[in-house]
Motif scaffolding. Structure first.
Motif, short mmCIF file in Angstrom:
data_model
loop_
_atom_site.label_atom_id
_atom_site.label_comp_id
_atom_site.label_asym_id
_atom_site.label_seq_id
_atom_site.Cartn_x
_atom_site.Cartn_y
_atom_site.Cartn_z
N TYR A 21 0.85 -1.18 0.00
CA TYR A 21 0.00 0.00 0.00
C TYR A 21 0.89 1.24 0.00
CZ TYR A 21 -3.45 -3.34 1.74
OH TYR A 21 -4.26 -4.43 1.89
N ASN A 22 0.46 2.28 -0.72
CA ASN A 22 1.22 3.53 -0.65
C ASN A 22 0.82 4.31 0.60
OD1 ASN A 22 -1.16 4.93 -1.24
ND2 ASN A 22 -0.55 5.47 -3.31
N GLY A 71 -2.82 4.60 1.47
CA GLY A 71 -3.60 3.39 1.67
C GLY A 71 -4.11 2.75 0.39
N VAL A 102 -3.70 0.34 -2.82
CA VAL A 102 -2.93 -0.84 -3.21
C VAL A 102 -2.14 -0.53 -4.48
CG1 VAL A 102 -3.07 -3.22 -4.02
CG2 VAL A 102 -4.56 -2.45 -2.18
#
Length: 125
Positions: free
Chosen positions: A107-108, A111, A113
């Protein structure tokens, strides 16, 4: 007596399932990413080092042991924390979820994906 034996066998099987874990070193399949020195920290924490062999980054990561129910661990959620996230090319922290079914999700910092795939156990160096 048979009932006690059956109960003990069921308990032993449940304890074996509760011991499922992510190994000490894993490679994220199809990427330059590996995690080494993965350990549990107490009953709820996890820690390790995220290594990206393409960029040469090696960043400490830590987070939670994720459980299903009260005893069965199903993976680790490991994030880069604080200033170490600045070493990433994006300049932001990321979070990895390594599940004991050999799936991996990244996840960045928002949040979202950005990667789904699998991992393979490797021998620690």
């Amino acid at each position: 007596m048979i009932k006690k034996f059956a109960t003990a066998a069921a308990l032993a099987a449940a304890m074996g399932a509760a011991q499922a874990y992510v190994p000490a070193a894993v490679s994220i399949d199809g990427t330059c990413d590996t995690f080494v020195d993965l350990t549990t920290e107490g009953t709820q924490g996890a820690a390790g080092t995220w290594v990206n062999s393409c960029t040469g980054f090696s960043i400490p990561a830590g987070g939670a042991q994720v459980r299903s129910g009260s005893q069965i661990r199903i993976g680790y959620v490991l994030g880069t924390t604080g200033a170490t996230g600045l070493a990433l090319s994006s300049g932001h922290e990321v979070t990895w979820w390594l599940r004991d079914d050999h799936s991996a999700v990244m996840y960045n910092y928002q949040g979202v994906v950005v990667f789904t795939g699998t991992w393979t156990a490797i021998q620690p160096k």
